[in-house]
Design a protein around this motif. Sequence first.
Motif, PDB file in Angstrom:
ATOM      1  N   LEU A 175      31.901  49.804  34.842  1.00 52.63           N
ATOM      2  CA  LEU A 175      31.451  48.461  35.210  1.00 52.63           C
ATOM      3  C   LEU A 175      32.284  47.406  34.502  1.00 52.63           C
ATOM      4  O   LEU A 175      32.707  46.416  35.124  1.00 52.63           O
ATOM      5  CB  LEU A 175      29.976  48.286  34.847  1.00 52.63           C
ATOM      6  N   ALA A 176      32.533  47.600  33.219  1.00 53.20           N
ATOM      7  CA  ALA A 176      33.341  46.640  32.464  1.00 53.20           C
ATOM      8  C   ALA A 176      34.748  46.525  33.055  1.00 53.20           C
ATOM      9  O   ALA A 176      35.301  45.424  33.181  1.00 53.20           O
ATOM     10  CB  ALA A 176      33.410  47.067  30.997  1.00 53.20           C
ATOM     11  N   LEU A 177      35.335  47.666  33.470  1.00 52.31           N
ATOM     12  CA  LEU A 177      36.671  47.654  34.058  1.00 52.31           C
ATOM     13  C   LEU A 177      36.665  46.936  35.403  1.00 52.31           C
ATOM     14  O   LEU A 177      37.571  46.140  35.696  1.00 52.31           O
ATOM     15  CB  LEU A 177      37.171  49.092  34.221  1.00 52.31           C
ATOM     16  N   LEU A 178      35.634  47.203  36.213  1.00 53.68           N
ATOM     17  CA  LEU A 178      35.543  46.534  37.515  1.00 53.68           C
ATOM     18  C   LEU A 178      35.364  45.027  37.352  1.00 53.68           C
ATOM     19  O   LEU A 178      35.933  44.239  38.112  1.00 53.68           O
ATOM     20  CB  LEU A 178      34.376  47.121  38.309  1.00 53.68           C
ATOM     21  N   MET A 179      34.565  44.625  36.381  1.00 50.93           N
ATOM     22  CA  MET A 179      34.372  43.201  36.140  1.00 50.93           C
ATOM     23  C   MET A 179      35.674  42.547  35.677  1.00 50.93           C
ATOM     24  O   MET A 179      35.969  41.407  36.030  1.00 50.93           O
ATOM     25  CB  MET A 179      33.277  42.998  35.087  1.00 50.93           C
ATOM     26  N   HIS A 180      36.455  43.278  34.905  1.00 54.47           N
ATOM     27  CA  HIS A 180      37.727  42.743  34.426  1.00 54.47           C
ATOM     28  C   HIS A 180      38.712  42.574  35.587  1.00 54.47           C
ATOM     29  O   HIS A 180      39.441  41.566  35.664  1.00 54.47           O
ATOM     30  CB  HIS A 180      38.328  43.676  33.376  1.00 54.47           C
ATOM     31  N   ASN A 181      38.715  43.532  36.526  1.00 55.97           N
ATOM     32  CA  ASN A 181      39.681  43.500  37.624  1.00 55.97           C
ATOM     33  C   ASN A 181      39.213  42.654  38.811  1.00 55.97           C
ATOM     34  O   ASN A 181      40.015  41.978  39.449  1.00 55.97           O
ATOM     35  CB  ASN A 181      39.957  44.928  38.122  1.00 55.97           C
ATOM     36  N   GLY A 182      37.907  42.716  39.099  1.00 55.52           N
ATOM     37  CA  GLY A 182      37.418  42.061  40.303  1.00 55.52           C
ATOM     38  C   GLY A 182      36.702  40.755  40.088  1.00 55.52           C
ATOM     39  O   GLY A 182      36.513  39.983  41.032  1.00 55.52           O
TER      40      GLY A 182
END
Length: 428
Positions: A175-182
């Motif tokens: 989730l943290a990675l998706l929030m960073h990218n998206g």
Amino acid sequence: MLKLGLFLIGARSFAASAHYALMGGVLLFACGFLGVIVPDDQGVRIGLAILGLGLATRACVYVGGLVLHSGLTVATLILSLLFLLVSLVWMAAPVIGARPAAVALAVAFTIDGLSRLPLIALVRFERWRDGVLLASGELLLAWVLASEWLIPAYKSLALLSGISLSVSGHSLLRLALLMHNGGPFGSLHDFLTGDLRSWHREIPKGRRPECEKQSASLAVRLYIWTPKFAVAGSTSWPLVDRYLMTFGEGGKPSAGHAALGIDSDLYLSHWPVSEISAGIRDLPHVFYSGRNKDMPGLFPPSYAFECDDWIPADQCIEFRTRNADAVRAYWNAYRQNTAYNITDRNCSIVVANALELALEGHLRTRHPWLQLARLLVHPALWQASYLRSRAHHMCWTPGLVLDYANLLKQVVEPSGRAASSLSAVRTR
């Protein structure tokens, strides 16, 4: 379960606190590692007992509410009893000891794993070997718990807790990675679905077309034609005629139907051009999901058209959504291919995808982590997650979509009572 809760809250709610997802993921991974290497699980058992007491109380209140409002179905009863059983095992762990608790969990894993394998064999979807591997892993874990091979009984609950925490930590890190990218407008649907099945290829990737200007929510109506209702003189096959198919007069088969409408201009429904003829002995052939089983399909334009052409639905569930544009984008992409496949590209798969897109971020809040904590102790969320995993090892059917939607209804639009009642109603 955690993924579904995060999905219903939505990316926008976590935008301001994405760093907490990173910190939480690392912390859960560390706790999971400690759970695996801990020399004794007495402390774990005490913690689970406290958690089990709370979950068991919540489950009793939940089931009582369903009984009070006549909303208890066979599937809901079974899943509620399983939820209650796990809660009671956790609660009794300090008293009964690690060995009985490990055996009880081993039995639960065995039943679940063995019941998945026939469904995977029936459908044989494209990545069925991955499904078999997951079910086999569940059976292996059950055997390890029951036999104490490699893992002594006194460490079994600590091991399971460690594995569970590590999986949850992985979800938070993703989730943290998706929030960073998206960013806050990125869709979490890929995060929720995984890649075991190919049902989601038509769902637009990346930023979802979220309409901030759309202030008023729109009505979502889910229509279900249950198999027994859709064919006259059907024979009774418990669970089979609810979740797979039933047979009426002259052996005529019926798998039911599902459709979804938003407001008055968007209607999602998928039918085969020709009726499927099969008998009970033909089920393994009918439910095989290979590409060679694709057949021409059509898209009925409205619910009124389906009522005139066939019969009205016997179940209808209503939601509200602000994500009509996301559903419309998915439907426009899906309609580019008319092919129908009874277990890999059917009406229920379309409706399940559309319903999830409509409900993404439905529980948006300024306090997402508190909202998530509330969801994680909601029995309906546990049951919905379990039904969803079952569907991915077989396929979505009208019966599964109906139960899944009823459970989501209790989570996202509960009544003012202690436990939400089922919202499906007869329409004729």
